[in-house]
Design an enzyme around this catalytic site. Structure first.
Site, PDB file in Angstrom:
ATOM      1  N   GLN A   1      90.680  -6.871 121.343  1.00 48.88           N
ATOM      2  CA  GLN A   1      90.559  -7.788 120.192  1.00 48.88           C
ATOM      3  C   GLN A   1      91.308  -7.177 118.988  1.00 48.88           C
ATOM      4  OE1 GLN A   1      87.217  -7.212 122.055  1.00 48.88           O
ATOM      5  NE2 GLN A   1      88.309  -8.667 123.293  1.00 48.88           N
TER       6      GLN A   1
ATOM      7  N   THR B   1      85.604 -17.133 124.421  1.00 50.53           N
ATOM      8  CA  THR B   1      86.311 -17.199 125.699  1.00 50.53           C
ATOM      9  C   THR B   1      85.375 -17.676 126.813  1.00 50.53           C
ATOM     10  OG1 THR B   1      85.784 -14.891 126.159  1.00 50.53           O
ATOM     11  CG2 THR B   1      87.878 -15.314 125.050  1.00 50.53           C
TER      12      THR B   1
ATOM     13  N   LYS C   1      98.977  -5.006 122.119  1.00 48.72           N
ATOM     14  CA  LYS C   1      98.375  -3.684 122.355  1.00 48.72           C
ATOM     15  C   LYS C   1      98.679  -3.187 123.763  1.00 48.72           C
ATOM     16  CE  LYS C   1      94.340  -5.420 121.417  1.00 48.72           C
ATOM     17  NZ  LYS C   1      94.692  -6.793 120.979  1.00 48.72           N
ATOM     18  N   GLY C   2      98.642  -4.110 124.747  1.00 46.75           N
ATOM     19  CA  GLY C   2      98.875  -3.729 126.145  1.00 46.75           C
ATOM     20  C   GLY C   2     100.222  -3.047 126.304  1.00 46.75           C
TER      21      GLY C   2
ATOM     22  N   ASP D   1      95.676  -9.936 120.466  1.00 49.11           N
ATOM     23  CA  ASP D   1      96.946 -10.349 121.080  1.00 49.11           C
ATOM     24  C   ASP D   1      98.171  -9.860 120.319  1.00 49.11           C
ATOM     25  OD1 ASP D   1      95.386 -11.674 122.937  1.00 49.11           O
ATOM     26  OD2 ASP D   1      95.458 -13.563 121.824  1.00 49.11           O
TER      27      ASP D   1
ATOM     28  N   GLY E   1      92.817  -9.780 127.129  1.00 44.72           N
ATOM     29  CA  GLY E   1      93.916  -9.997 128.071  1.00 44.72           C
ATOM     30  C   GLY E   1      95.085  -9.193 127.555  1.00 44.72           C
ATOM     31  N   HIS E   2      95.388  -8.074 128.205  1.00 44.55           N
ATOM     32  CA  HIS E   2      96.441  -7.174 127.720  1.00 44.55           C
ATOM     33  C   HIS E   2      97.619  -7.228 128.692  1.00 44.55           C
ATOM     34  CE1 HIS E   2      93.256  -4.660 125.347  1.00 44.55           C
ATOM     35  NE2 HIS E   2      93.321  -5.916 124.968  1.00 44.55           N
TER      36      HIS E   2
ATOM     37  N   THR F   1      92.529 -17.118 128.530  1.00 48.10           N
ATOM     38  CA  THR F   1      92.072 -18.495 128.733  1.00 48.10           C
ATOM     39  C   THR F   1      93.230 -19.498 128.818  1.00 48.10           C
ATOM     40  OG1 THR F   1      91.870 -18.771 126.346  1.00 48.10           O
ATOM     41  CG2 THR F   1      89.874 -18.107 127.535  1.00 48.10           C
TER      42      THR F   1
HETATM   43  P1  GDP Z   1      97.284  -7.778 123.572  1.00 48.41           P
HETATM   44  O1  GDP Z   1      96.056  -8.544 123.871  1.00 48.41           O
HETATM   45  O2  GDP Z   1      97.289  -7.196 122.197  1.00 48.41           O
HETATM   46  O3  GDP Z   1      97.603  -6.741 124.614  1.00 48.41           O
HETATM   47  O4  GDP Z   1      98.484  -8.833 123.608  1.00 48.41           O
HETATM   48  P2  GDP Z   1      98.697  -9.989 124.708  1.00 48.41           P
HETATM   49  O5  GDP Z   1      99.149  -9.387 125.976  1.00 48.41           O
HETATM   50  O6  GDP Z   1      97.525 -10.892 124.762  1.00 48.41           O
HETATM   51  O7  GDP Z   1      99.841 -10.834 124.011  1.00 48.41           O
HETATM   52  C1  GDP Z   1     101.080 -10.307 123.713  1.00 48.41           C
HETATM   53  C2  GDP Z   1     102.158 -11.143 124.442  1.00 48.41           C
HETATM   54  O8  GDP Z   1     103.423 -10.871 123.854  1.00 48.41           O
HETATM   55  C3  GDP Z   1     102.312 -10.781 125.896  1.00 48.41           C
HETATM   56  O9  GDP Z   1     102.670 -11.936 126.612  1.00 48.41           O
HETATM   57  C4  GDP Z   1     103.441  -9.760 125.889  1.00 48.41           C
HETATM   58  O10 GDP Z   1     104.145  -9.709 127.129  1.00 48.41           O
HETATM   59  C5  GDP Z   1     104.305 -10.320 124.805  1.00 48.41           C
HETATM   60  N1  GDP Z   1     105.099  -9.339 124.036  1.00 48.41           N
HETATM   61  C6  GDP Z   1     104.749  -8.086 123.660  1.00 48.41           C
HETATM   62  N2  GDP Z   1     105.702  -7.547 122.874  1.00 48.41           N
HETATM   63  C7  GDP Z   1     106.660  -8.481 122.751  1.00 48.41           C
HETATM   64  C8  GDP Z   1     107.891  -8.547 122.024  1.00 48.41           C
HETATM   65  O11 GDP Z   1     108.283  -7.638 121.315  1.00 48.41           O
HETATM   66  N3  GDP Z   1     108.607  -9.711 122.131  1.00 48.41           N
HETATM   67  C9  GDP Z   1     108.207 -10.757 122.868  1.00 48.41           C
HETATM   68  N4  GDP Z   1     108.969 -11.839 122.882  1.00 48.41           N
HETATM   69  N5  GDP Z   1     107.044 -10.737 123.571  1.00 48.41           N
HETATM   70  C10 GDP Z   1     106.291  -9.618 123.499  1.00 48.41           C
HETATM   71  P1  IMO Z   2      92.767  -9.103 123.190  1.00 43.99           P
HETATM   72  O1  IMO Z   2      92.131  -7.786 123.533  1.00 43.99           O
HETATM   73  C1  IMO Z   2      92.433 -12.831 120.961  1.00 43.99           C
HETATM   74  C2  IMO Z   2      88.403 -14.423 120.330  1.00 43.99           C
HETATM   75  C3  IMO Z   2      88.041 -15.727 121.001  1.00 43.99           C
HETATM   76  C4  IMO Z   2      87.082 -16.296 119.970  1.00 43.99           C
HETATM   77  C5  IMO Z   2      86.344 -15.061 119.481  1.00 43.99           C
HETATM   78  C6  IMO Z   2      84.991 -14.834 120.147  1.00 43.99           C
HETATM   79  O2  IMO Z   2      93.553  -9.691 124.297  1.00 43.99           O
HETATM   80  O3  IMO Z   2      93.485  -9.012 121.893  1.00 43.99           O
HETATM   81  P2  IMO Z   2      84.309 -13.948 122.550  1.00 43.99           P
HETATM   82  O4  IMO Z   2      84.591 -14.513 123.905  1.00 43.99           O
HETATM   83  O5  IMO Z   2      84.812 -12.578 122.354  1.00 43.99           O
HETATM   84  O6  IMO Z   2      82.879 -14.101 122.153  1.00 43.99           O
HETATM   85  O7  IMO Z   2      85.133 -14.906 121.548  1.00 43.99           O
HETATM   86  O8  IMO Z   2      87.193 -13.958 119.759  1.00 43.99           O
HETATM   87  N1  IMO Z   2      88.909 -13.364 121.222  1.00 43.99           N
HETATM   88  C7  IMO Z   2      90.191 -12.986 121.303  1.00 43.99           C
HETATM   89  N2  IMO Z   2      91.282 -13.463 120.690  1.00 43.99           N
HETATM   90  N3  IMO Z   2      92.543 -11.753 121.752  1.00 43.99           N
HETATM   91  C8  IMO Z   2      91.453 -11.233 122.351  1.00 43.99           C
HETATM   92  O9  IMO Z   2      91.480 -10.082 123.044  1.00 43.99           O
HETATM   93  C9  IMO Z   2      90.210 -11.873 122.160  1.00 43.99           C
HETATM   94  N4  IMO Z   2      88.953 -11.636 122.594  1.00 43.99           N
HETATM   95  C10 IMO Z   2      88.173 -12.534 121.997  1.00 43.99           C
HETATM   96  O10 IMO Z   2      89.170 -16.553 121.188  1.00 43.99           O
HETATM   97  O11 IMO Z   2      87.810 -16.806 118.884  1.00 43.99           O
HETATM   98 MG    MG Z   3      95.463 -10.426 124.535  1.00 51.00          MG
END
Ligand code: GDP
Ligand code: IMO
Ligand code: MG
Length: 423
Positions: free
Chosen positions: A222, A127, A15-16, A12, A39-40, A299
């Protein structure tokens, strides 16, 4: 140019957003591991898209998006994702490619993932998407691959074998009624039929693209500390999330990779259980969670928040061969009087400057912080590095000094435009 985008923390990191931005200059965007535990998030013109299996480059017209052999695919989720994107006006046809060697998540994987958690004294906080059990079957050599869904005879034999053993385990160990062969067989053959047009030998496709000097972006899911080997085991996911996972997860040889970009939040978050040395105390944790909207993209679970941990990110830089960093969500630190960066851990009188893998240390060590003054103004509109307040620039410079890697991208908001590029 073949570039890997990899998370340097616990996922999180944003990366997305980075993938979406870099997709403009790429021809292929490729997921190499994980599944729909990811979840990206990508925000374009105020619209939010959350990708679970389809690479985050799909919003760019004409780009080929691949799901590599190292990914575990839940066909139900994938078909839903295709449907939702199509309804939102995104043309997927001829742009989505799924490796015929990718393993399939079946209903028993999902239920087993959830039941296993109930049996554990210490929960992992998975998850619940069946990721671990599906990878376990792959290693156990009883997994079912995309290619098997296209061959009814082989699928029948494999599914029969699996259910014979699994239903007994479900009945005896978990007091669960088990699964009907006919139902799964029919349902998943139908998924195979619907996905057939996307399934191919993606490792050949990618190697052909490399010969043609196309640009490929590898999208890590991840993060480094959720990696099966180098993460905070057992509180990890079941795949190789580090850059090394690209080679095995796509069939592209390691020598073909040109650049590894590490993505880190300006602070740290973790969703799920496990050690977290720089975690904030409860009240401040909640305050920052709300400020950064830190709720899981898959989630919806609240994410735990903490200070930037330079010990972790340094380790991630080493493990992935990171040559440049993207620092995300810097805006979330707006208005904090003091900022802290964790530079070492202390446990039983010993100082750890390198990441310790002993769970006993990770659970009980105390963080050693460097403190810095924060900035009071909002940085959301900043377009260039020089637009940032001096204290924000100092914070970034301090991170570079500690990590010994250049920061090439700074994100100050979730949309594409809210991004600063550094030379
Ligand atoms: P990923 O799994 O690495 O792709 O990241 P996620 O999408 O799960 O979580 C990143 C969250 O931060 C998302 O809701 C993005 O829209 C948000 N986000 C990304 N860059 C920024 C930023 O620079 N500032 C803020 N406030 N939100 C951001
Ligand atoms: P992105 O790609 C954050 C975490 C789960 C749990 C552990 C194992 O969006 O960064 P799993 O279901 O993979 O067996 O769960 O890994 N987890 C993540 N945490 N971002 C993710 O993906 C994750 N994918 C799995 O919360 O702690
Ligand atoms: Mg994510």
């Amino acid at each position: 140019m073949n570039t890997v985008i990899v998370g340097t923390q616990w996922g999180d990191e944003g990366k997305g957003k980075v993938i979406d931005i870099l997709s403009k200059e790429s021809d292929y965007i490729v997921r190499y591991q994980g599944g729909n535990n990811a979840g990206h998030t990508v925000v374009v013109d105020g619209c939010e898209y959350i990708f679970h299996l389809i690479p985050s480059g799909i919003l760019h017209k004409g780009k080929i998006c691949c799901i590599g052999n190292g990914v575990v695919v839940d066909p139900v989720v994938l078909l839903q994702e295709i449907k939702t994107l199509t309804q939102r006006g995104i043309d997927i046809n001829r742009r989505l490619k799924i490796s015929h060697l990718a393993h399939v998540i079946l209903p028993y994987h999902k239920i087993l993932d959830q039941l296993r958690e109930t049996k554990r004294t210490e929960k992992l906080g998975t998850t619940g998407r069946g990721i671990g059990p599906c990878y376990a079957d792959k290693i156990n050599r009883c997994g079912i691959r995309m290619i098997d869904l296209l061959n009814p005879k082989i699928f029948r034999i494999k599914l029969k074998d699996n259910l014979k053993e699994k239903n007994e385990i479900f009945n005896k160990v978990y007091r669960h009624p088990g699964f009907s062969f006919n139902k799964i067989y029919r349902e998943y053959l139908e998924y195979g039929r619907r996905l057939k047009k996307y399934i191919s030998s993606t490792h050949h496709l990618l190697n052909r693209a490399i010969r043609q000097k196309k640009n490929i972006l590898f999208e890590g899911a991840q993060g480094t500390f959720l990696d099966i080997d180098f993460g905070t085991y057992p509180f990890v996911t079941s795949s190789s999330a580090i850059a090394g996972g690209v080679a095995v997860g796509t069939g592209v040889a390691p020598i073909k990779l040109d650049k590894i970009i590490g993505v880190a939040k300006a602070y740290t978050t973790r969703v799920g259980e496990g050690p977290f040395i720089s975690e904030f105390p409860p009240r401040f944790n909640k305050f920052m969670r709300d400020k950064g909207n830190e709720f899981g993209a898959t989630t919806g679970r609240p994410r735990r928040c903490g200070w930037f941990d330079a010990v972790m990110v340094k380790e991630a830089i080493l493990l992935n061969g990171v040559s440049e960093l993207a620092i995300m969500k810097l805006d979330v630190l707006d208005g904090l009087k003091r900022l802290k960066i964790c530079t070492a851990y202390k446990y039983k009188g010993k100082v750890f400057r390198e990441f310790p893998y002993d769970l006993g240390v990770l659970r009980n060590a105390l963080p050693v912080y460097k403190e810095m003054p924060g900035w009071v103004t909002s940085i959301k509109g900043a377009k260039e590095f020089k637009d940032l307040p001096l204290r924000a620039r100092n914070y970034l410079r301090r991170l570079e000094e500690l990590l010994k890697v250049r920061i090439k991208m700074v994100s100050v908001g979730s949309s594409r435009e809210e991004t600063i590029f550094l030379d």
